[in-house]
Design a protein around this motif. Sequence first.
Motif, PDB file in Angstrom:
ATOM      1  N   LEU A  45      50.522  -7.543  56.770  1.00  0.00           N
ATOM      2  CA  LEU A  45      50.973  -6.302  56.070  1.00  0.00           C
ATOM      3  C   LEU A  45      50.533  -5.270  56.680  1.00  0.00           C
ATOM      4  CD1 LEU A  45      49.015  -7.689  52.768  1.00  0.00           C
ATOM      5  CD2 LEU A  45      51.461  -8.216  53.557  1.00  0.00           C
ATOM      6  N   ASP A  46      51.276  -4.005  56.189  1.00  0.00           N
ATOM      7  CA  ASP A  46      50.939  -2.574  56.614  1.00  0.00           C
ATOM      8  C   ASP A  46      50.430  -1.745  55.668  1.00  0.00           C
ATOM      9  OD1 ASP A  46      53.108  -2.303  54.913  1.00  0.00           O
ATOM     10  OD2 ASP A  46      54.551  -1.802  56.671  1.00  0.00           O
ATOM     11  N   ALA A  47      50.198  -2.292  54.425  1.00  0.00           N
ATOM     12  CA  ALA A  47      49.397  -1.642  53.361  1.00  0.00           C
ATOM     13  C   ALA A  47      49.042  -2.703  52.370  1.00  0.00           C
ATOM     14  CB  ALA A  47      50.382  -0.589  52.729  1.00  0.00           C
ATOM     15  N   PRO A  48      47.730  -2.259  51.701  1.00  0.00           N
ATOM     16  CA  PRO A  48      47.250  -3.354  50.653  1.00  0.00           C
ATOM     17  C   PRO A  48      48.231  -3.356  49.656  1.00  0.00           C
ATOM     18  CG  PRO A  48      45.691  -1.327  51.085  1.00  0.00           C
ATOM     19  CD  PRO A  48      47.065  -1.082  51.914  1.00  0.00           C
ATOM     20  N   PRO A  49      48.351  -4.551  49.041  1.00  0.00           N
ATOM     21  CA  PRO A  49      49.238  -4.975  47.941  1.00  0.00           C
ATOM     22  C   PRO A  49      48.881  -4.186  46.698  1.00  0.00           C
ATOM     23  CG  PRO A  49      48.579  -7.009  49.145  1.00  0.00           C
ATOM     24  CD  PRO A  49      47.795  -5.681  49.439  1.00  0.00           C
ATOM     25  N   GLN A  50      49.837  -3.819  45.872  1.00  0.00           N
ATOM     26  CA  GLN A  50      49.259  -3.119  44.459  1.00  0.00           C
ATOM     27  C   GLN A  50      49.090  -4.225  43.511  1.00  0.00           C
ATOM     28  OE1 GLN A  50      49.072   0.294  44.110  1.00  0.00           O
ATOM     29  NE2 GLN A  50      49.105   0.167  46.354  1.00  0.00           N
TER      30      GLN A  50
ATOM     31  N   LEU B 205      25.808  -2.492  27.959  1.00  0.00           N
ATOM     32  CA  LEU B 205      27.047  -2.327  28.594  1.00  0.00           C
ATOM     33  C   LEU B 205      28.072  -1.735  27.556  1.00  0.00           C
ATOM     34  CD1 LEU B 205      27.435  -5.975  30.415  1.00  0.00           C
ATOM     35  CD2 LEU B 205      26.152  -3.965  31.049  1.00  0.00           C
ATOM     36  N   PRO B 206      28.617  -0.670  27.683  1.00  0.00           N
ATOM     37  CA  PRO B 206      29.753  -0.006  26.829  1.00  0.00           C
ATOM     38  C   PRO B 206      30.916  -1.042  26.758  1.00  0.00           C
ATOM     39  CG  PRO B 206      29.839   1.167  28.829  1.00  0.00           C
ATOM     40  CD  PRO B 206      28.792  -0.073  29.115  1.00  0.00           C
ATOM     41  N   ALA B 207      31.824  -0.445  25.583  1.00  0.00           N
ATOM     42  CA  ALA B 207      33.106  -1.071  25.538  1.00  0.00           C
ATOM     43  C   ALA B 207      34.207  -0.866  26.459  1.00  0.00           C
ATOM     44  CB  ALA B 207      33.514  -0.539  24.040  1.00  0.00           C
ATOM     45  N   ASP B 208      33.891   0.481  27.275  1.00  0.00           N
ATOM     46  CA  ASP B 208      34.828   0.684  28.118  1.00  0.00           C
ATOM     47  C   ASP B 208      34.480   0.160  29.566  1.00  0.00           C
ATOM     48  OD1 ASP B 208      32.883   2.398  28.535  1.00  0.00           O
ATOM     49  OD2 ASP B 208      34.156   4.170  28.608  1.00  0.00           O
ATOM     50  N   LEU B 209      33.547  -0.443  29.736  1.00  0.00           N
ATOM     51  CA  LEU B 209      33.239  -1.056  31.056  1.00  0.00           C
ATOM     52  C   LEU B 209      34.170  -1.445  31.883  1.00  0.00           C
ATOM     53  CD1 LEU B 209      30.817  -1.353  33.300  1.00  0.00           C
ATOM     54  CD2 LEU B 209      30.145  -3.490  32.091  1.00  0.00           C
ATOM     55  N   GLY B 210      34.977  -2.471  31.334  1.00  0.00           N
ATOM     56  CA  GLY B 210      36.032  -3.067  31.864  1.00  0.00           C
ATOM     57  C   GLY B 210      37.173  -2.034  32.334  1.00  0.00           C
ATOM     58  N   ARG B 211      37.330  -0.834  31.812  1.00  0.00           N
ATOM     59  CA  ARG B 211      38.327  -0.062  32.348  1.00  0.00           C
ATOM     60  C   ARG B 211      37.626   0.658  33.545  1.00  0.00           C
ATOM     61  NH1 ARG B 211      39.255   0.241  26.786  1.00  0.00           N
ATOM     62  NH2 ARG B 211      37.717   2.040  26.580  1.00  0.00           N
ATOM     63  N   SER B 212      36.382   1.164  33.418  1.00  0.00           N
ATOM     64  CA  SER B 212      35.828   1.741  34.405  1.00  0.00           C
ATOM     65  C   SER B 212      35.783   1.012  35.834  1.00  0.00           C
ATOM     66  CB  SER B 212      34.351   1.889  33.882  1.00  0.00           C
ATOM     67  OG  SER B 212      34.317   2.860  32.844  1.00  0.00           O
ATOM     68  N   TYR B 213      35.281  -0.320  35.447  1.00  0.00           N
ATOM     69  CA  TYR B 213      35.453  -1.015  36.856  1.00  0.00           C
ATOM     70  C   TYR B 213      36.628  -1.221  37.286  1.00  0.00           C
ATOM     71  CZ  TYR B 213      34.424  -4.988  40.022  1.00  0.00           C
ATOM     72  OH  TYR B 213      34.431  -5.951  41.178  1.00  0.00           O
ATOM     73  N   ALA B 214      37.609  -1.548  36.495  1.00  0.00           N
ATOM     74  CA  ALA B 214      38.983  -1.700  36.718  1.00  0.00           C
ATOM     75  C   ALA B 214      39.711  -0.553  37.706  1.00  0.00           C
ATOM     76  CB  ALA B 214      39.999  -1.843  35.873  1.00  0.00           C
ATOM     77  N   ARG B 215      39.029   0.901  37.425  1.00  0.00           N
ATOM     78  CA  ARG B 215      39.694   1.935  38.067  1.00  0.00           C
ATOM     79  C   ARG B 215      39.209   2.164  39.755  1.00  0.00           C
ATOM     80  NH1 ARG B 215      38.933   4.640  32.882  1.00  0.00           N
ATOM     81  NH2 ARG B 215      36.932   4.753  33.163  1.00  0.00           N
ATOM     82  N   VAL B 216      38.050   1.371  39.886  1.00  0.00           N
ATOM     83  CA  VAL B 216      37.640   1.482  41.306  1.00  0.00           C
ATOM     84  C   VAL B 216      37.682   0.140  42.137  1.00  0.00           C
ATOM     85  CG1 VAL B 216      35.872   3.299  40.775  1.00  0.00           C
ATOM     86  CG2 VAL B 216      35.064   0.834  40.387  1.00  0.00           C
TER      87      VAL B 216
ATOM     88  N   GLY C 219      40.271  -2.199  40.971  1.00  0.00           N
ATOM     89  CA  GLY C 219      41.515  -2.503  41.196  1.00  0.00           C
ATOM     90  C   GLY C 219      41.994  -3.829  40.300  1.00  0.00           C
ATOM     91  N   ASP C 220      41.044  -4.423  39.688  1.00  0.00           N
ATOM     92  CA  ASP C 220      41.335  -5.676  38.911  1.00  0.00           C
ATOM     93  C   ASP C 220      41.700  -5.219  37.428  1.00  0.00           C
ATOM     94  OD1 ASP C 220      41.385  -7.928  37.576  1.00  0.00           O
ATOM     95  OD2 ASP C 220      39.757  -8.757  38.357  1.00  0.00           O
TER      96      ASP C 220
END
Length: 330
Positions: free
Chosen positions: A29-34, A225-236, A238-239
């Motif tokens: 690969l030449d770049a990380p997959p999205q 653990l707050p309700a938005d923890l999943g979104r916070s972790y996903a932002r950094v 990528g999952d």
Amino acid sequence: MTRPDLQSGRGAAGPDALPSTPDLDVDLLDAPPQVAGTLVRGVATGLGRPGASGSLPARRVVLPGVEQDVERLAGFCAVTGGVLADTLATTWVHVLTFPLQVRLMASRDFPFPMMGMVHVANEMTLHRPVRVGETLTLSSWAEALAPHRKGSTVDLVGEARVGEDVVWSGRSTYLVRGARPQGAVPADREPDAAAGDTGQPGGAPQVEEGTGVTGPGPQLGVWRLPADLGRSYARVAGDVNPIHLSALSAKALGFPRAIAHGMWTHARALAAVQDRLPQAYTVSAQFLKPVLLPSTVVLRGAMSRRGGELCVTSRDGSKEHLSMQVTALP
């Protein structure tokens, strides 16, 4: 592009050196997959796959020349409770290799649909401290298709090299409920996976009551653990699996509300003992019952430079979410 002529990696040197795995082609690969787009394609092409009767892709996905995005790394440390230092957290290197895993699982020749794959265990070895300024060659491949009493397991293996030296290696074990490989008998190493971390959309495990788990050693921390923890972790990380992002999307996939990423729990537990971890070690984790958001969990255990054991439980200790063992390398 697939490079069968480079499958052994012999003759390569420096940060772009290709790792060697016999009998595997190299998808360079030449770049990380999205991850988001790859997840969508994987789910869309999931039907009609051969399942346990098929074979795993005979190739290794390789991404050379990886340098650190320090701002993103700092965000990961903030979300997982770690301290930004001049060396990389073991779990951060997993984050870097995760898009390569997703690329393999989303490919048309991967035997299982991504819908329903459950991340039940993870093992990582930090062979030596990895500096933030070092350039990495990352790779991932699939192996060890094995029977499980509930279906099949498959391992997605990752590796990070600096030049020709392996500095980190990892193995994520996924459970696929359903058919077993023909004529196979369930292996002794099978994870229980009654309610493992669902690594991909769908396949919601049952959310069951526990059996009075108290965990190894004393209480080390209590986390709300707050309700938005999943979104916070996903932002950094990528999952962007929808079971982690909101109660609405999680309910559509069979959960009462959003659940925390298993690898967030893993990273948070190691970050809590960051100053006591060995310089080089192997960490094995088993994802047990999912952590519903919001909630309060407790870290228990003990850690020293020789290793130790950790677990994450519900506040009252009745449910065990994560079990972890750390062993120092000689």
